[in-house]
Design an enzyme around this catalytic site. Structure first.
Site, mmCIF file in Angstrom:
data_model
loop_
_atom_site.group_PDB
_atom_site.id
_atom_site.type_symbol
_atom_site.label_atom_id
_atom_site.label_comp_id
_atom_site.label_asym_id
_atom_site.label_seq_id
_atom_site.Cartn_x
_atom_site.Cartn_y
_atom_site.Cartn_z
ATOM 1 N NE ARG A 1 -4.063 -1.754 0.224
ATOM 2 C CZ ARG A 1 -4.095 -3.063 -0.014
ATOM 3 N NH1 ARG A 1 -3.038 -3.669 -0.532
ATOM 4 N NH2 ARG A 1 -5.178 -3.755 0.235
ATOM 5 C CB CYS B 1 -9.062 -2.061 4.585
ATOM 6 S SG CYS B 1 -9.724 -3.714 4.373
ATOM 7 C CD GLU C 1 -5.651 0.380 2.667
ATOM 8 O OE1 GLU C 1 -6.551 0.658 1.853
ATOM 9 O OE2 GLU C 1 -5.425 -0.768 3.057
HETATM 10 N N1 EPU Z 1 -11.286 -11.207 9.992
HETATM 11 C C1 EPU Z 1 -11.936 -11.318 11.187
HETATM 12 N N2 EPU Z 1 -12.959 -10.433 11.476
HETATM 13 C C2 EPU Z 1 -13.307 -9.452 10.607
HETATM 14 C C3 EPU Z 1 -12.637 -9.324 9.402
HETATM 15 C C4 EPU Z 1 -11.613 -10.217 9.104
HETATM 16 O O1 EPU Z 1 -11.627 -12.194 11.985
HETATM 17 O O2 EPU Z 1 -14.227 -8.690 10.946
HETATM 18 C C5 EPU Z 1 -10.226 -12.176 9.668
HETATM 19 C C6 EPU Z 1 -10.625 -13.054 8.490
HETATM 20 O O3 EPU Z 1 -11.374 -14.168 8.913
HETATM 21 C C7 EPU Z 1 -9.292 -13.441 7.903
HETATM 22 C C8 EPU Z 1 -8.411 -12.241 8.203
HETATM 23 O O4 EPU Z 1 -9.060 -11.492 9.215
HETATM 24 O O5 EPU Z 1 -8.749 -14.557 8.568
HETATM 25 C C9 EPU Z 1 -8.175 -11.368 6.957
HETATM 26 O O6 EPU Z 1 -9.428 -10.889 6.480
HETATM 27 P P1 EPU Z 1 -9.748 -10.753 4.912
HETATM 28 O O7 EPU Z 1 -9.517 -12.076 4.235
HETATM 29 O O8 EPU Z 1 -11.071 -10.118 4.784
HETATM 30 O O9 EPU Z 1 -8.639 -9.820 4.337
HETATM 31 P P2 EPU Z 1 -8.045 -8.456 4.900
HETATM 32 O O10 EPU Z 1 -6.595 -8.689 5.184
HETATM 33 O O11 EPU Z 1 -8.880 -7.898 5.988
HETATM 34 C C10 EPU Z 1 -7.199 -7.511 2.597
HETATM 35 C C11 EPU Z 1 -7.109 -6.086 2.113
HETATM 36 C C12 EPU Z 1 -8.422 -5.687 1.427
HETATM 37 C C13 EPU Z 1 -8.721 -6.668 0.297
HETATM 38 C C14 EPU Z 1 -8.815 -8.076 0.912
HETATM 39 C C15 EPU Z 1 -9.147 -9.171 -0.103
HETATM 40 C C16 EPU Z 1 -5.741 -4.749 3.657
HETATM 41 C C17 EPU Z 1 -5.749 -3.795 4.792
HETATM 42 N N3 EPU Z 1 -6.924 -5.183 3.243
HETATM 43 O O12 EPU Z 1 -8.193 -7.501 3.618
HETATM 44 O O13 EPU Z 1 -8.229 -4.390 0.883
HETATM 45 O O14 EPU Z 1 -9.923 -6.323 -0.354
HETATM 46 O O15 EPU Z 1 -7.565 -8.399 1.539
HETATM 47 O O16 EPU Z 1 -8.146 -9.303 -1.048
HETATM 48 O O17 EPU Z 1 -4.660 -5.069 3.147
HETATM 49 C C18 EPU Z 1 -8.503 -2.027 1.131
HETATM 50 O O18 EPU Z 1 -7.295 -1.942 0.927
HETATM 51 O O19 EPU Z 1 -9.226 -1.018 1.276
HETATM 52 C C19 EPU Z 1 -9.096 -3.353 1.199
HETATM 53 C C20 EPU Z 1 -10.378 -3.547 1.519
#
Ligand code: EPU
Length: 296
Positions: free
Chosen positions: A170, A217, A287
């Site tokens: 990012r 996010c 972010e």
């Molecule tokens: N999780 C929880 N509770 C929640 C949300 C997530 O326990 O309320 C857990 C999930 O179960 C999972 C882990 O956290 O084990 C990661 O969650 P997720 O797979 O949703 O991915 P993320 O890391 O939260 C990232 C990017 C997103 C992108 C998604 C999908 C960042 C900060 N976020 O989310 O990007 O869409 O992967 O590829 O890197 C953004 O940058 O604005 C964004 C939404």
């Protein structure tokens, strides 16, 4: 001569910015410039810098929180563009930075060029996405870039090779506004790319809130950890300040449930950081960019 001489046709004063952001939040900017193409953009940018006022370049407004008092300075909006398929040469595609990223993702998939489908569902413009190396679980935009055209402070456009740019999580080393981008993609049957796109979009729809305005996010994932999980395990889903709320669906989204102010969002973000810090001894970094930049 005033710095905006010759730009009056694209200049508006005291423009409320909320409607230009996906959060639907933000006070007015003193000077709002809306150039219609990259040449005009470059001229407007150089002129705005001469004003000595703070200058911001706005893409799709999907990763920004504009403070309630607005901006004492200049905001230049990236010129809108449509996908130009004549710009596809073999596996190489060149597009204007103001193009909606989703339009580019769909257009390249349709002609059987793979690589950008991993970005399906990411909002905003190509230039904005590039500036923050937007992406997700399956890759980031920088993975596919070969060349970037940037504007210097004199309004001159120059090309920079992707390998001369640092691409991080990012973040990138780019500090200048972007006017155009060249991508290098792979040949693959359109049906296979579109199937993958459908799967990725399905995953996003099932885990991310689409029903309220947000900026995606809010925090970066700390190394090796997921901000969403840390916030969730701190019991913060549903926590709210005014109209701003930690999403019940994905804890790393702050959503605008109606009438949220930037102060609501910032107060909520501070509370989230403090509670995660207390519980996990981990510092969450936003972010989402805040304009003006000081503070969270
Ligand atoms: N999780 C929880 N509770 C929640 C949300 C997530 O326990 O309320 C857990 C999930 O179960 C999972 C882990 O956290 O084990 C990661 O969650 P997720 O797979 O949703 O991915 P993320 O890391 O939260 C990232 C990017 C997103 C992108 C998604 C999908 C960042 C900060 N976020 O989310 O990007 O869409 O992967 O590829 O890197 C953004 O940058 O604005 C964004 C939404």
């Amino acid at each position: 001569m005033h710095w905006h001489a010759g730009l009056e046709h694209i200049l508006a004063r005291d423009v409320p910015l909320a409607e230009y952001t996906t959060f639907g939040i933000g006070g007015p900017v003193d000077y709002f410039l809306t150039p219609s193409d990259s040449g005009e953009f470059a001229r407007a940018y150089a002129a705005a810098l001469r004003s000595k006022l703070p200058v911001y370049v706005l893409g799709g407004g999907s990763n920004v929180l504009i403070r309630d008092n607005g901006i004492r300075g200049v905001v230049i909006r990236m010129p809108k563009a449509s996908p130009d398929l004549s710009s596809i040469r073999g596996q190489t595609v060149i597009v204007d930075a103001g193009l909606h990223l989703g339009a580019l993702v769909r257009a390249t998939a349709r002609v059987g060029l793979a690589g950008l489908e991993v970005l399906v569902g990411v909002p905003g413009t190509v230039g904005g996405a590039l500036r923050v190396n937007a992406g997700g679980r399956y890759g980031s935009i920088g993975d596919r870039v070969s060349l970037v055209w940037l504007v210097d402070e004199m309004g001159r456009v120059m090309a920079r090779r992707a390998r001369d740019i640092q691409w991080g999580y990012r973040q990138t080393s780019i500090t200048e506004p972007i006017t155009a981008v060249e991508f290098h993609l792979e040949r693959e049957p359109a049906a296979a790319i579109e199937r993958r796109m459908g799967e990725i979009l399905g995953e996003k729809r099932s885990t991310q809130p689409m029903d309220y305005p947000s900026a995606g996010c809010f925090f970066k994932n700390p190394p090796g950890r997921a901000a969403g999980r840390l916030i969730d395990e701190s019991g913060l889903k549903g926590l709210s300040r005014g109209g701003a709320c930690v999403s019940e669906k994905h804890a790393n989204f702050i959503v605008n449930k109606g009438g949220a102010t930037a102060s609501d969002v910032l107060a909520l973000a501070e509370e989230v950081r403090a509670r995660v810090r207390d519980r996990f001894d981990t510092e969450l970094e936003p972010e989402v960019r805040c304009w003006p930049q000081d503070g969270v």
